[in-house]
Motif scaffolding. Structure first.
Motif, mmCIF file in Angstrom:
data_model
loop_
_atom_site.group_PDB
_atom_site.id
_atom_site.type_symbol
_atom_site.label_atom_id
_atom_site.label_comp_id
_atom_site.label_asym_id
_atom_site.label_seq_id
_atom_site.Cartn_x
_atom_site.Cartn_y
_atom_site.Cartn_z
ATOM 1 N N THR A 128 0.797 -1.226 0.000
ATOM 2 C CA THR A 128 0.000 0.000 0.000
ATOM 3 C C THR A 128 0.835 1.285 0.000
ATOM 4 O O THR A 128 0.299 2.350 -0.319
ATOM 5 C CB THR A 128 -0.968 0.031 1.201
ATOM 6 O OG1 THR A 128 -0.225 -0.115 2.403
ATOM 7 C CG2 THR A 128 -2.014 -1.063 1.081
ATOM 8 N N ASN A 129 2.114 1.207 0.329
ATOM 9 C CA ASN A 129 2.914 2.422 0.471
ATOM 10 C C ASN A 129 4.169 2.495 -0.388
ATOM 11 O O ASN A 129 4.839 3.527 -0.403
ATOM 12 C CB ASN A 129 3.320 2.600 1.940
ATOM 13 C CG ASN A 129 2.122 2.713 2.842
ATOM 14 O OD1 ASN A 129 1.307 3.616 2.693
ATOM 15 N ND2 ASN A 129 1.990 1.786 3.779
ATOM 16 N N HIS A 130 4.500 1.421 -1.077
ATOM 17 C CA HIS A 130 5.802 1.388 -1.757
ATOM 18 C C HIS A 130 5.970 2.469 -2.810
ATOM 19 O O HIS A 130 7.072 3.010 -2.970
ATOM 20 C CB HIS A 130 6.097 -0.003 -2.333
ATOM 21 C CG HIS A 130 5.352 -0.343 -3.573
ATOM 22 N ND1 HIS A 130 5.862 -0.106 -4.822
ATOM 23 C CD2 HIS A 130 4.138 -0.907 -3.758
ATOM 24 C CE1 HIS A 130 4.997 -0.520 -5.729
ATOM 25 N NE2 HIS A 130 3.943 -0.997 -5.111
ATOM 26 N N GLU A 131 4.921 2.795 -3.538
ATOM 27 C CA GLU A 131 5.080 3.800 -4.600
ATOM 28 C C GLU A 131 5.517 5.148 -4.034
ATOM 29 O O GLU A 131 6.395 5.806 -4.598
ATOM 30 C CB GLU A 131 3.784 3.935 -5.402
ATOM 31 C CG GLU A 131 3.520 2.728 -6.275
ATOM 32 C CD GLU A 131 2.216 2.807 -7.037
ATOM 33 O OE1 GLU A 131 1.511 3.847 -6.944
ATOM 34 O OE2 GLU A 131 1.895 1.830 -7.727
ATOM 35 N N GLU A 132 4.926 5.534 -2.924
ATOM 36 C CA GLU A 132 5.303 6.811 -2.313
ATOM 37 C C GLU A 132 6.715 6.754 -1.733
ATOM 38 O O GLU A 132 7.488 7.704 -1.847
ATOM 39 C CB GLU A 132 4.308 7.193 -1.216
ATOM 40 C CG GLU A 132 4.611 8.533 -0.601
ATOM 41 C CD GLU A 132 3.542 9.005 0.373
ATOM 42 O OE1 GLU A 132 3.777 10.053 1.000
ATOM 43 O OE2 GLU A 132 2.512 8.334 0.507
ATOM 44 N N ILE A 133 7.067 5.639 -1.133
ATOM 45 C CA ILE A 133 8.383 5.498 -0.505
ATOM 46 C C ILE A 133 9.488 5.369 -1.552
ATOM 47 O O ILE A 133 10.599 5.856 -1.353
ATOM 48 C CB ILE A 133 8.395 4.293 0.467
ATOM 49 C CG1 ILE A 133 7.402 4.534 1.611
ATOM 50 C CG2 ILE A 133 9.788 4.030 1.004
ATOM 51 C CD1 ILE A 133 7.165 3.330 2.500
ATOM 52 N N GLU A 134 9.204 4.752 -2.685
ATOM 53 C CA GLU A 134 10.218 4.500 -3.715
ATOM 54 C C GLU A 134 10.533 5.712 -4.583
ATOM 55 O O GLU A 134 11.560 5.731 -5.254
ATOM 56 C CB GLU A 134 9.761 3.353 -4.630
ATOM 57 C CG GLU A 134 9.783 2.009 -3.955
ATOM 58 C CD GLU A 134 9.117 0.923 -4.790
ATOM 59 O OE1 GLU A 134 8.376 1.242 -5.749
ATOM 60 O OE2 GLU A 134 9.311 -0.256 -4.461
#
Length: 187
Positions: A128-134
């Motif tokens: 759920t969060n990888h796109e923002e973190i990457e």
């Protein structure tokens, strides 16, 4: 019957031609074992990385067996978790390697049941969060991720608390299955 044996040997020989040959000098291995479990594990990681030319990528990953890949997954996970936790691991692009592969199952097969559970439990947070973190971030934006995603803290803490035990289990697994990792050559 002999024909079937020949075909099996031929298939194994062809398969082995595509596998990267990983070798470790017995004196290096002895010295690492005497230094402790961290050094013992690192000796195998270094041997695999050296055989790959220093870098794991999608192309040369196919030249490794599942135990060698699992060991490199452990090394990446270990380094990232001990340095900056899951947020850093994901930001540095290793999330897909960890969560989009059966890494949890591989660790479970190695006897690292609690580590497998940690990976499985953290999968939803990654998903759920990888796109923002990457995404590309400034140093300040990256540091702000730790405050924005405190849900990862419990996983980071659990890893650090169990790191020594898990490293020990990795070392014992390697020791019991050395032939799966490399060929030991005499000095």
């Amino acid at each position: 019957m002999r024909f079937l044996v020949y075909l099996c040997k031929l298939k194994i020989a062809i398969f082995n031609d595509y596998m990267t040959q990983v070798k470790i000098n017995d004196s290096v291995l002895r010295k690492a074992a005497e230094a402790g479990m961290d050094e013992f594990v690192q000796a195998f990681v270094d041997a695999i990385r050296n055989a790959l030319g220093g870098e794991l990528n999608a192309q040369n990953m196919a030249e490794l067996n599942s135990d060698q890949i699992t060991l490199l997954a452990w090394d990446i996970l270990h380094e990232e978790m001990m340095d900056g936790g899951m947020v850093q691991l994901i930001h540095n692009g290793y999330g897909a390697f960890l969560w989009k592969n059966p890494t949890d199952k591989a660790f479970k097969n190695w006897g690292l049941t609690e580590l497998a559970k940690l990976i499985k439990k953290s999968h939803f947070l990654y998903k759920t969060n990888h796109e923002e973190i990457e995404r590309d971030l400034t140093d300040e934006e990256f540091m702000a991720l730790y405050e924005k995603f405190p849900e990862f803290d419990d996983f980071d803490d659990e890893f650090v608390e169990n790191e020594e035990e898990w490293t020990s289990k990795v070392a014992f697994y390697i020791d019991d299955h050395i032939d799966n990792f490399c060929e030991i050559v005499k000095s």
